[in-house]
Design an enzyme around this catalytic site. Structure first.
Site, PDB file in Angstrom:
ATOM      1  N   LYS A  11       0.855  -1.202   0.000  1.00 56.70           N
ATOM      2  CA  LYS A  11       0.000   0.000   0.000  1.00 56.70           C
ATOM      3  C   LYS A  11       0.884   1.242   0.000  1.00 56.70           C
ATOM      4  O   LYS A  11       2.023   1.224   0.496  1.00 56.70           O
ATOM      5  CB  LYS A  11      -0.971   0.024   1.182  1.00 56.70           C
ATOM      6  CG  LYS A  11      -0.358   0.248   2.577  1.00 56.70           C
ATOM      7  CD  LYS A  11      -0.334   1.705   3.005  1.00 56.70           C
ATOM      8  CE  LYS A  11       0.570   1.967   4.130  1.00 56.70           C
ATOM      9  NZ  LYS A  11       1.480   2.731   4.527  1.00 56.70           N
ATOM     10  N   ASP A 141      -2.572  -1.249   9.870  1.00 60.32           N
ATOM     11  CA  ASP A 141      -2.704  -1.322   8.411  1.00 60.32           C
ATOM     12  C   ASP A 141      -3.303  -2.641   7.919  1.00 60.32           C
ATOM     13  O   ASP A 141      -3.628  -2.771   6.739  1.00 60.32           O
ATOM     14  CB  ASP A 141      -1.313  -1.190   7.745  1.00 60.32           C
ATOM     15  CG  ASP A 141      -0.805   0.235   7.750  1.00 60.32           C
ATOM     16  OD1 ASP A 141      -1.634   1.168   7.841  1.00 60.32           O
ATOM     17  OD2 ASP A 141       0.424   0.418   7.634  1.00 60.32           O
TER      18      ASP A 141
END
Ligand code: C5P
Length: 317
Positions: A11, A141
């Site tokens: 990401k 995350d």
């Protein structure tokens, strides 16, 4: 016994704003998170023992409990003891492509893949929401890594609202191989230097969250406006990481001098990325930066923005 092979994308942050501090000691954040097709591959296979074993040939990836992927398997075993007993332990093989300690959620996405892989192997049928809830216990995350795509993340970074996809855009990523930044260090240093700006009262906090929900970055994403997105890239952690790592700051400047839509550091760094409107443009920028910074320690990748998180590659007998 079947092997489940999963694709675990990295990401990047298109936006990271630190709003304040939370009662749990974490920071209250407003972020836009984006999956890219630079990905690890995770193979999960029952091993007929009562052990969880991690295999990885990358020298910086630990094979013990300090590996989040190991802790993900341990969490699943604790939560579903009957399945663990029935199916036994697992061999988890990590083929690492995402750089380590890079601000790209490499460890989190591997852990996310283990949750998804064991859910499949143990035939648990967990929903994405249930998997994300488990993921949140491992790291901020991890829930996003399960869902993937483009999302607004608030709270600790685990309260997700999906946003329209940006699959027409590309990024060039660059990281000095020998440089690592600890996320905990970056947030701690930010706290030391800027906690006087933190918002603490509940109403102002909610206001700030709403401001991001209806703010210019989300608007630019709704219009899939790459040029606007490039201009609106923002990361508060640059304020502590760039002064401490001038090499990263110079790399960011080199990117900004290229014909790109925008450039920024991802997460707590030290990876720097630039947004490009085509694969050809991204490739050209990659070559230009490589020529401008002829340092063998610098690694570069071209990646596409994608709309998916953890995906099953193929179940192999
Ligand atoms: O959640 P995770 O373990 O990935 O976070 C790593 C570190 O980053 C935490 O120990 C904390 O210091 C910092 N952090 C934070 N606020 C967040 C997320 C992470 O302070 N919302």
């Amino acid at each position: 016994m079947q092997t489940y092979t999963l694709i675990a994308p990295a990401k990047i942050n298109l936006y990271l704003e630190i709003i304040g501090t939370r009662p749990d000691g974490y920071h209250e954040l407003a972020m836009v998170l984006q999956s890219v097709d630079l990905a690890d591959q995770i193979a999960v296979r029952a091993n007929g023992t009562d052990e969880i074993r991690i295999h990885c040939d990358h020298p910086q990836v630990p094979l013990d409990k300090s590996n989040l992927a190991y802790r993900a398997a341990q969490l699943m075993a604790e939560q579903f003891p009957d399945s663990f007993e029935n199916f036994g332990g697992a061999d988890i093989t990590i083929h690492k492509h995402i750089p380590v300690a890079a601000g790209l959620a490499g460890g989190s996405t591997d852990a996310a893949a283990v949750l998804v892989g064991l859910d499949l192997m143990w035939e648990l049928g967990l929903t994405s929401t249930e998997l994300q809830e488990l993921g949140g216990r491992l790291g901020s995350d991890v829930p996003f890594c399960i869902a993937g795509g483009t999302a607004l993340a608030t709270g600790r970074g685990d309260a997700l609202s999906p946003l329209p996809d940006l699959t027409h855009l590309y990024v060039v990523l660059a990281k000095y191989r020998s440089l690592e930044v600890s996320t905990a260090w970056a947030y701690q240093t930010f706290r030391q230097q800027f906690s006087n700006t933190y918002v603490s009262d509940v109403n102002t906090l909610e206001n700030r969250r709403q401001r991001v929900h209806s703010g210019p970055m989300v608007n630019a994403i709704a219009h899939r406006d790459g040029a606007k997105i490039g201009q609106l890239l923002h990361n508060d952690l640059e304020r502590v990481v760039l002064p401490a790592y001038p090499q990263v700051s110079r790399l960011r400047q080199t990117f900004e001098q290229q014909p790109v839509l925008g450039a920024m550091m991802s997460g707590s760094g030290p990876t720097v990325f630039a947004v490009a409107e085509s694969q050809a443009q991204a490739q050209q920028v990659k070559e230009a930066v490589k020529a401008a910074v002829p340092d063998p320690d610098l690694e570069l990748w071209v990646a596409k923005l994608i709309s998916t998180g953890i995906q099953l590659a193929s179940p192999i007998k």
